[in-house]
Write a protein that holds these residues in place. Sequence first.
Motif, PDB file in Angstrom:
ATOM      1  N   GLY A   1       0.735  -1.225  -0.057  1.00 16.32           N
ATOM      2  CA  GLY A   1       0.075   0.108  -0.040  1.00 16.32           C
ATOM      3  C   GLY A   1       0.654   1.273   0.091  1.00 16.32           C
ATOM      4  N   THR A   2       0.184   2.377  -0.467  1.00 19.54           N
ATOM      5  CA  THR A   2       0.975   3.561  -0.763  1.00 19.54           C
ATOM      6  C   THR A   2       1.359   3.843   0.770  1.00 19.54           C
ATOM      7  OG1 THR A   2       0.310   4.037  -2.724  1.00 19.54           O
ATOM      8  CG2 THR A   2       0.820   5.859  -1.365  1.00 19.54           C
ATOM      9  N   GLN A   3       0.517   3.886   1.785  1.00 19.05           N
ATOM     10  CA  GLN A   3       0.469   4.393   3.074  1.00 19.05           C
ATOM     11  C   GLN A   3       1.746   3.861   3.763  1.00 19.05           C
ATOM     12  OE1 GLN A   3      -2.714   3.349   5.689  1.00 19.05           O
ATOM     13  NE2 GLN A   3      -2.329   4.841   7.182  1.00 19.05           N
TER      14      GLN A   3
ATOM     15  N   TYR B   1      -3.362  14.316   2.055  1.00 21.88           N
ATOM     16  CA  TYR B   1      -3.349  12.992   2.861  1.00 21.88           C
ATOM     17  C   TYR B   1      -2.661  12.895   3.926  1.00 21.88           C
ATOM     18  CZ  TYR B   1      -3.241   7.918   2.435  1.00 21.88           C
ATOM     19  OH  TYR B   1      -2.936   6.441   2.838  1.00 21.88           O
TER      20      TYR B   1
ATOM     21  N   SER C   1       0.615  15.404  -5.208  1.00 20.38           N
ATOM     22  CA  SER C   1      -0.334  14.301  -5.463  1.00 20.38           C
ATOM     23  C   SER C   1      -1.676  15.059  -5.889  1.00 20.38           C
ATOM     24  CB  SER C   1      -0.781  13.796  -4.086  1.00 20.38           C
ATOM     25  OG  SER C   1      -1.679  12.683  -4.385  1.00 20.38           O
TER      26      SER C   1
ATOM     27  N   ASN D   1      -6.482  14.258  -2.805  1.00 22.07           N
ATOM     28  CA  ASN D   1      -7.324  14.153  -1.364  1.00 22.07           C
ATOM     29  C   ASN D   1      -6.684  15.060  -0.347  1.00 22.07           C
ATOM     30  OD1 ASN D   1      -8.442  13.049   0.816  1.00 22.07           O
ATOM     31  ND2 ASN D   1      -7.082  11.262   0.771  1.00 22.07           N
TER      32      ASN D   1
ATOM     33  N   ASP E   1       2.248  10.993  -5.782  1.00 30.42           N
ATOM     34  CA  ASP E   1       1.363  10.006  -5.118  1.00 30.42           C
ATOM     35  C   ASP E   1      -0.001   9.864  -6.182  1.00 30.42           C
ATOM     36  OD1 ASP E   1      -0.289   8.268  -4.091  1.00 30.42           O
ATOM     37  OD2 ASP E   1      -0.750   9.364  -2.159  1.00 30.42           O
TER      38      ASP E   1
ATOM     39  N   ALA F   1      -2.700   8.047  -6.804  1.00 27.98           N
ATOM     40  CA  ALA F   1      -3.631   7.178  -6.411  1.00 27.98           C
ATOM     41  C   ALA F   1      -4.861   7.252  -7.089  1.00 27.98           C
ATOM     42  CB  ALA F   1      -4.055   7.459  -4.958  1.00 27.98           C
ATOM     43  N   TYR F   2      -5.305   8.355  -7.731  1.00 27.86           N
ATOM     44  CA  TYR F   2      -6.568   8.695  -8.418  1.00 27.86           C
ATOM     45  C   TYR F   2      -6.648   8.791  -9.849  1.00 27.86           C
ATOM     46  CZ  TYR F   2      -8.010   8.785  -3.389  1.00 27.86           C
ATOM     47  OH  TYR F   2      -8.082   8.490  -2.258  1.00 27.86           O
TER      48      TYR F   2
ATOM     49  N   SER G   1      -0.815   3.153  -6.340  1.00 29.86           N
ATOM     50  CA  SER G   1      -1.732   2.098  -5.566  1.00 29.86           C
ATOM     51  C   SER G   1      -2.888   1.709  -6.557  1.00 29.86           C
ATOM     52  CB  SER G   1      -2.123   2.918  -4.577  1.00 29.86           C
ATOM     53  OG  SER G   1      -3.099   2.091  -3.723  1.00 29.86           O
TER      54      SER G   1
ATOM     55  N   SER H   1      -5.415   0.505  -4.927  1.00 29.24           N
ATOM     56  CA  SER H   1      -6.473   0.422  -4.202  1.00 29.24           C
ATOM     57  C   SER H   1      -7.927   0.957  -4.660  1.00 29.24           C
ATOM     58  CB  SER H   1      -6.102   1.212  -2.762  1.00 29.24           C
ATOM     59  OG  SER H   1      -5.311   0.618  -1.898  1.00 29.24           O
ATOM     60  N   LYS H   2      -7.736   2.231  -5.136  1.00 34.81           N
ATOM     61  CA  LYS H   2      -9.007   2.784  -5.573  1.00 34.81           C
ATOM     62  C   LYS H   2      -9.427   2.538  -6.873  1.00 34.81           C
ATOM     63  CE  LYS H   2      -8.723   4.619  -1.459  1.00 34.81           C
ATOM     64  NZ  LYS H   2      -8.737   5.892  -0.836  1.00 34.81           N
TER      65      LYS H   2
ATOM     66  N   ARG I   1      -3.755  -4.128   0.111  1.00 33.70           N
ATOM     67  CA  ARG I   1      -2.627  -3.331   0.180  1.00 33.70           C
ATOM     68  C   ARG I   1      -1.684  -3.682  -0.935  1.00 33.70           C
ATOM     69  NH1 ARG I   1      -3.853  -0.333   1.606  1.00 33.70           N
ATOM     70  NH2 ARG I   1      -2.258   0.830   2.845  1.00 33.70           N
ATOM     71  N   ILE I   2      -2.045  -3.183  -2.400  1.00 32.18           N
ATOM     72  CA  ILE I   2      -1.138  -3.370  -3.308  1.00 32.18           C
ATOM     73  C   ILE I   2      -0.731  -1.897  -4.064  1.00 32.18           C
ATOM     74  CG2 ILE I   2      -0.972  -4.201  -5.756  1.00 32.18           C
ATOM     75  CD1 ILE I   2      -3.297  -6.028  -5.079  1.00 32.18           C
ATOM     76  N   SER I   3       0.637  -1.619  -3.802  1.00 29.79           N
ATOM     77  CA  SER I   3       1.232  -0.422  -4.504  1.00 29.79           C
ATOM     78  C   SER I   3       2.511  -0.639  -4.883  1.00 29.79           C
ATOM     79  CB  SER I   3       0.918   0.756  -3.459  1.00 29.79           C
ATOM     80  OG  SER I   3       1.419   1.725  -3.956  1.00 29.79           O
TER      81      SER I   3
HETATM   82  C1  LIG Z   1      -3.876  10.308  -1.805  1.00 32.69           C
HETATM   83  C2  LIG Z   1      -3.755   9.230  -1.372  1.00 32.69           C
HETATM   84  N1  LIG Z   1      -2.909   8.305  -1.604  1.00 32.69           N
HETATM   85  C3  LIG Z   1      -2.923   6.855  -0.993  1.00 32.69           C
HETATM   86  C4  LIG Z   1      -4.039   6.328  -0.637  1.00 32.69           C
HETATM   87  C5  LIG Z   1      -3.967   5.086  -0.172  1.00 32.69           C
HETATM   88  O1  LIG Z   1      -3.355   4.205  -0.736  1.00 32.69           O
HETATM   89  P1  LIG Z   1      -2.921   2.772  -0.168  1.00 32.69           P
HETATM   90  O2  LIG Z   1      -4.294   2.029  -0.149  1.00 32.69           O
HETATM   91  O3  LIG Z   1      -2.203   2.004  -1.076  1.00 32.69           O
HETATM   92  O4  LIG Z   1      -2.217   2.698   1.045  1.00 32.69           O
HETATM   93  C6  LIG Z   1      -4.950   7.435  -0.383  1.00 32.69           C
HETATM   94  C7  LIG Z   1      -6.254   6.607   0.448  1.00 32.69           C
HETATM   95  O5  LIG Z   1      -7.189   7.271   0.863  1.00 32.69           O
HETATM   96  C8  LIG Z   1      -5.018   8.489  -0.751  1.00 32.69           C
HETATM   97  O6  LIG Z   1      -5.939   9.333  -0.478  1.00 32.69           O
END
Ligand SMILES: Cc1ncc(COP(=O)(O)O)c(C=O)c1O
Length: 387
Positions: free
Chosen positions: A99-101, A125, A171, A175, A203, A205-206, A233, A235-236, A244-246
């Motif tokens: 995951g990116t987190q 974020y 990013s 978010n 980042d 993610a979207y 990521s 995820s979304k 948890r794939i990134s």
């Molecule tokens: C900007 C941003 N990056 C990453 C993530 C989460 O990514 P991951 O699920 O891969 O940890 C989120 C989730 O809300 C997000 O908003």
Amino acid sequence: MRKFSSLSNSLGTGVFARLTVKKQEVEAKGVRVIDLFVGTPDFPCEQHILDAGINAMRDPENIKYSLLDSPEMTGAVINYYKERYGVQLTADMIASCNGTQDGMGHIGMILADPEDVVLLPDPGYIAFETSALFGRARPYYYRLTAENNFLPDFDAIPDEVYRRTAYLVLSYPSNPVGAVAPPEVYKRAIELAKRYGFAVINDNAYSDIIFEGEGGSFLSYEGATEVGAEFFSLSKSFNTTGSRISFLIGDPEIVAAFRKLRSQYDFGMFMPVQAMAVAALTGDRKGVKARCEEYRRRRDALCGGLRTVGWNVPDSQGTMFVWARVPEGHGTSEQFAEELIERAGVICTPGSEFGPSGEGYVRFALVKPVEVLEAAVKAIAESGILD
Ligand SMILES: Cc1ncc(COP(=O)(O)O)c(C=O)c1O
């Protein structure tokens, strides 16, 4: 008394617990609560991705430490980046993370020292700040304001800050603010990174939840892979949040340092999860596009609906979030969020959770179908909170 590190002591428990208590109090009174708090997609993970994971689970070999990213997964990322973003990668430019987190939480450890600065979007974020804190570096927040379309004002950052910068976090679609960045933002970031010798960590993610045109990759800009890398990521885009794939993708030197660090605390991504990643990246993308359309309908229902009842909430340009200014006279964003639960039964996130410039705003996540969002708009209107 037990001693804990200054890092541990600096971590807060967050607003989530407080709002959950409030939610339970309101529910106990028999009120139906509409939860637009957490950004977890309500769509199911697609069957072909699930099947890949289930099939891989049948082989006991796949339950062992994985140690390496499988060539299939790395190949799937290479092909995906070529087709989707027009970016040619090589295997040394790709490292998986849980995951990116997780990746963000560790990137500061390889890029920054305690005297260094990390440039972070404010609001942004929450894991971006974590990346600086865990790296024991100093966060410097660049403000994203409505007046500047929530884009970085690179000229407002002092020269001496740039000189001490280890890396800049970017990013978009963003978010929590839902803004999209034009190419100039990336080009300027690359130019500054080259001039001052810092890294850019994007980042991504979207890029599949964007309402005008196609989302892209930072790596498609000239010079990007010389100065930085991006987290990518699944995820979304693919509703795989829990698996948890990134990936960290870009400059081979950054990727190698990240892999080295990661090898010290993790044995790699679970093989069935790697199989899911391959299925997602090589599979049909119709579902991804259809969900983007559904997010657009949801955005229209919430933003358009709230405007109709007197709350001037602009349309998000991307992401699954809506960023709304707190109406006058309702106190801080946290006080307003509490009032919104109590009076309308709608849960949102106070903007202050995303950094100091988030104060004065709340964030709604578009994680419910259109009819539920319409019900939320009705409940907000009928509560009288906007009067
Ligand atoms: C900007 C941003 N990056 C990453 C993530 C989460 O990514 P991951 O699920 O891969 O940890 C989120 C989730 O809300 C997000 O908003």
